[in-house]
Scaffold this motif. Structure first.
Motif, PDB file in Angstrom:
ATOM      1  N   THR A 163       0.841  -1.184   0.000  1.00 37.95           N
ATOM      2  CA  THR A 163       0.000   0.000   0.000  1.00 37.95           C
ATOM      3  C   THR A 163       0.882   1.242   0.000  1.00 37.95           C
ATOM      4  O   THR A 163       1.967   1.254   0.568  1.00 37.95           O
ATOM      5  N   SER A 202      -3.578   4.186   6.652  1.00 36.01           N
ATOM      6  CA  SER A 202      -3.570   3.380   7.879  1.00 36.01           C
ATOM      7  C   SER A 202      -4.980   2.953   8.260  1.00 36.01           C
ATOM      8  O   SER A 202      -5.201   1.825   8.722  1.00 36.01           O
ATOM      9  N   ASP A 227       2.896  -2.295   4.371  1.00 38.72           N
ATOM     10  CA  ASP A 227       2.271  -0.992   4.632  1.00 38.72           C
ATOM     11  C   ASP A 227       3.377   0.058   4.623  1.00 38.72           C
ATOM     12  O   ASP A 227       4.169   0.156   5.554  1.00 38.72           O
ATOM     13  N   VAL A 269      -5.945   0.028   5.907  1.00 37.20           N
ATOM     14  CA  VAL A 269      -5.325  -1.234   6.303  1.00 37.20           C
ATOM     15  C   VAL A 269      -5.992  -1.756   7.578  1.00 37.20           C
ATOM     16  O   VAL A 269      -6.277  -2.952   7.703  1.00 37.20           O
TER      17      VAL A 269
END
Length: 430
Positions: free
Chosen positions: A9, A18, A88, A21
């Motif tokens: 991502t 965030s 991430d 996710v």
């Protein structure tokens, strides 16, 4: 179809990555009860009426206090259809180097944009990095669609602009999908939203569960970078000599003829050992110990390759690099090059061009490459390296440039990888 999808991502600061996710982890029931309780308590302390799902992934205190993500973190979750490994990556422009790390093994990239802002400079930069790294598929999550009243035309304009940019980067039709989402509310993340009746495509999770994942090429030439030479010297194994490492590409079988690089010595595979016992064959991704029929001089950093399709070791590289250091790169800089398990002295002899990711153009013969800039360079190494073209084998076609004094990583490099530019390069004006 593979049962494992590796994805990365990326997005600009405050695009809600965030939260997205966290929403995926929450909706796939990949969150422990005590983790959720802690998030709920922290959210109440902040005066929020609903849980702040971004706290599920922003675990570092410095990140929580600043409301940003500053490091690459790997998240694991699963559904009945597939298992996922999610890198991430941070949004700040100065941490683009972390995006390079997180996306280096990804099979799909998820880029976020704020529906109120659309495609921005960092979006184009991230897309260019993913294209250079060979990430085969992209998803544009147009987040915060609720803040533009679920407006179809706003989504359509953003999706069209991004698709055009991705196409110019080399992405084919069908490899890019745009989805309107609200990570905060949950629209089209795991559950289809009634607020976007005009959208007929899959939810983000549905797409992640069903997107085709290309398997490792069955005909890829065999490569095994040697990590460790095993010589037990015990009464049980007095003459054992094995070469341990992970198969980076291709398939190796007992009896195969192989060549050791850069020396060029040849032998055949006598056996393939693993912690679970011997195998008749091993494919890419498998950690093994090869025992060869001949007693050869092989050490850590050498590469064992298929004899009929081995790379020619070279001491000059033409490569595309992403410069990751604060200090600019100039021609003549002395560095270390780490290729696989081998590190050698080297010099960046020439800066051929610099990539302008916003305009998809290049500038010839720049005086320097600055932080996060991408360029074509020439490197001379003190020893020959058995490199592949990045397009043929990403693992043996990639390398790191390291600062000799302190060991800091300065750049990530891809051998032979062309810049995704439109038209002819322009002369530098610097």
């Amino acid at each position: 179809m593979s049962d494992l999808l590796r994805l990365a991502t990326a997005g600009s600061v405050d695009d809600g990555k965030s939260t997205l996710v966290g929403r995926l982890l929450y909706d796939t029931k990949s969150v422990l009860a005590d983790q959720l309780d802690a998030v709920e308590r922290a959210s109440v302390d902040r005066g929020l009426s609903t849980p702040d799902l971004s706290l599920l992934v922003d675990g570092l205190r410095s990140e929580r206090e600043q409301g940003i993500t500053i490091d690459v973190a790997y998240r694991y979750f699963a559904t009945p259809q597939r298992t996922f490994v999610l890198a991430d990556t941070p949004g700040h422009v100065q941490y683009t180097r972390n995006t390079v790390t997180g996306a280096s093994t990804a099979q799909l990239g998820v880029l976020l944009v704020d529906a109120r802002k659309g495609v921005v400079e960092q979006t184009r930069r991230h897309a260019a990095v993913l294209a250079l790294l060979g990430v085969p598929r992209l998803v544009l999550a147009v987040n915060k669609i609720d803040l533009v009243d679920y407006d179809e035309s706003t989504f359509a304009v953003i999706a069209k602009e991004f698709t055009t940019h991705a196409t110019e980067l080399g992405y084919a039709d069908g490899s890019v999908l745009s989805i309107p989402v609200s990570a905060l509310v949950g629209d089209n993340v795991a559950t289809r939203s009634a607020n976007t009746s005009w959208y007929s495509g899959p939810t983000l999770l549905e797409h992640l569960e069903t997107v085709p994942v290309a398997p490792e090429p069955a005909d890829a030439p065999f490569r095994l970078p040697v990590q460790y030479v095993i010589r037990p010297r015990t009464p049980e194994y007095p003459d054992y000599r094995g070469y341990a490492g992970q198969v980076s590409a291709g398939l190796v079988r007992e009896g195969d003829e192989v060549v050791v690089l850069p020396s060029g010595l040849r032998s055949t595979v006598a056996s393939i050992d693993t912690a679970d016992g011997p195998l008749p064959a091993a494919a890419g991704g498998r950690s093994v110990t090869l025992v060869l029929a001949d007693d050869l001089d092989i050490s850590r950093g050498d590469v064992i390759a298929a004899a009929e399709n081995a790379p020619e070791p070279v001491d000059e590289l033409e490569a595309t690099i992403c410069w990751l250091a604060e200090k600019p790169l100039t021609a003549g800089t002395k560095v270390l090059v780490k290729h696989g398990a081998k590190t050698v002295q080297a010099m960046v002899t020439d800066l051929d061009s610099r990539f302008e990711e916003q305009t998809l153009s290049s500038v010839e013969s720049p005086e320097q490459l600055q932080l996060n800039e991408i360029g074509r360079v020439r490197i001379r190494t003190s020893e020959r390296l058995p490199v592949d073209d990045y397009a043929v084998n990403a693992r043996t076609g990639s390398f790191l440039i390291i600062e000799p004094k302190d060991g800091d990583t300065l750049a990530a490099g891809m051998v032979g990888a062309p810049l995704p530019v439109l038209g002819e390069p322009t002369a530098t004006t610097s």
